[in-house]
Design an enzyme around this catalytic site. Structure first.
Site, mmCIF file in Angstrom:
data_model
loop_
_atom_site.group_PDB
_atom_site.id
_atom_site.type_symbol
_atom_site.label_atom_id
_atom_site.label_comp_id
_atom_site.label_asym_id
_atom_site.label_seq_id
_atom_site.Cartn_x
_atom_site.Cartn_y
_atom_site.Cartn_z
ATOM 1 C CG HIS A 202 2.351 2.453 -7.649
ATOM 2 N ND1 HIS A 202 1.355 1.734 -7.019
ATOM 3 C CD2 HIS A 202 2.361 3.767 -7.032
ATOM 4 C CE1 HIS A 202 0.706 2.404 -5.854
ATOM 5 N NE2 HIS A 202 1.486 3.547 -6.132
ATOM 6 C CG HIS A 302 1.471 12.116 -6.520
ATOM 7 N ND1 HIS A 302 2.700 12.297 -5.499
ATOM 8 C CD2 HIS A 302 1.312 10.429 -6.297
ATOM 9 C CE1 HIS A 302 2.978 11.037 -4.969
ATOM 10 N NE2 HIS A 302 2.137 9.944 -5.625
#
Length: 385
Positions: A202, A302
């Protein structure tokens, strides 16, 4: 055929997901979805702001409508990110309309399909494990493999790890790194060598931390290490990629094809991961995939969308040669997630055995289940009003 109205609904999923409806003077409607990352209030407000520019346009001229909005003065302003997310949701709805008007599935409108099924990887989150524990990760990994998934992903960036020295400086320390390695080792042992395993950080870390993590994870043959540091500093990402055999994946927070150009040209990634309902929409994601193909880089989007945005993304993935694998992020919200659409085959879900089969029905190929939408609608936004 002309556009007469654009409305939205906001439903609970990964926060607040914005659904888009475009109506025409011929009674045909198309539906799309905007990524939830910007927050529904900003996205809904931006769609309302852009609606007058669409009224009277022929929705079958998808790229004309898209370019008309992109060239508006909003994009150059301070709300560029929210603008592109709103634009993405509108664009998905335009493709749904164009496909329905032509009587063709969206993948055919995008040039036809390379494959019938879209391979998924299951985002398993952090396995609900506290620091130092691996049982939740192992259980979740076993369950996803048993359900037919050939690829899974876990998060190992634990911001609440008891070994952290500082809430803001995320430079890795020995205790954190040891915990990361233990978790990845346990999952790899549980799933064996033939199931693909990705790990997400992340964009939390600095260059020396990213290098240390990537080195330590090399023995586990990762599918990729996702965003070990923010993708906007290409030089930093190049430094990490040059120092490890672990493949690096990035791009979920970049916008439009221009946002990916330097990342690809500088050789900063091994896998690219645009988020289709965020980066500009289906046609724009195909252009990004084409850029990646020039550099022999696989495309693995994603995705944090309801089944509507997920199926739309699957059409785009079906229409490119360099598709690798697509994210599925509904493990922890499966019942609610499935409730938002009616699956084309009449079953309860569009996901089966770790794949999505591309439908041959016109448009995106799934219809919203309005009972599910109303049941989980976020108060204050209305439902396509």
């Amino acid at each position: 055929m002309r556009i007469v109205n654009v409305t939205t609904a906001v439903v609970a999923y990964h926060g607040e997901a914005t659904l888009v409806r475009i109506d025409t003077d011929e009674g045909l409607s198309g539906f799309g979805e905007a990524n939830p990352d910007a927050g529904a209030a900003g996205v809904v407000g931006m769609i309302k702001f852009l609606t007058p520019l669409l009224i009277g346009e022929d929705p079958r001229n998808v790229e004309r409508c898209w370019e008309k909005l992109r060239r508006s003065k909003v994009f150059a302003g301070p709300q560029g990110g929210v603008f592109v997310i709103a634009l993405s949701g509108i664009e998905l709805a335009l493709w749904d309309l164009a496909g329905k008007a032509a009587g063709q599935p969206v993948y055919r409108m995008l040039g036809g399909k390379f494959r019938d099924r879209i391979r998924l990887y299951a985002d398993c989150g952090d396995g609900d494990d506290p620091a130092g524990s691996v049982s939740g990760c192992v259980d979740r990994a076993h369950r996803m493999v048993a359900e037919g998934f050939t690829a899974i992903k876990f998060d190992i960036d634990d911001l609440h790890h008891p070994g952290k020295f500082d809430d803001f400086n995320h430079t890795i320390n020995a205790a954190e790194l040891r915990s990361m390695v233990q978790r990845v080792a346990a999952v790899r042992e549980a799933i064996g060598p033939d199931v693909d395993l990705a790990i997400d950080l992340h964009a939390r870390y600095d260059v020396p931390s990213a290098c240390r993590i990537s080195w330590e994870l090399e023995p586990f043959d990762l599918m990729w290490l996702e965003e070990p540091l923010p993708a906007e500093n290409v030089d930093a990402l190049v430094r990490v990629r040059e120092q490890t055999r672990t493949p690096i994946c990035a791009g979920e927070n970049l916008y439009l094809r221009w946002g990916f150009r330097e990342l690809l040209e500088r050789g900063a990634v091994d896998v690219i991961e645009p988020d289709v309902p965020k980066c500009g929409g289906l046609a724009e994601a195909k252009k990004i995939a084409n850029l990646a193909e020039l550099h022999y880089i696989p495309f693995a989007p994603h995705l944090v969308s309801t089944p509507l945005g997920t199926m739309a993304t699957s059409h785009q993935c079906g229409a490119i040669p360099n598709f690798f694998v697509q994210e599925w992020h509904a493990l922890e919200e499966r019942e609610v997630w499935d409730s938002y659409v009616r699956a084309p085959d009449g079953s309860g879900s569009i996901v089966k055995d770790g794949y999505i089969t591309l439908p041959d029905t016109p448009g995106i190929g799934v219809e919203l289940d309005m009972d599910g939408v109303r049941k989980h609608a976020v108060a204050g936004y209305g439902v396509f009003e």
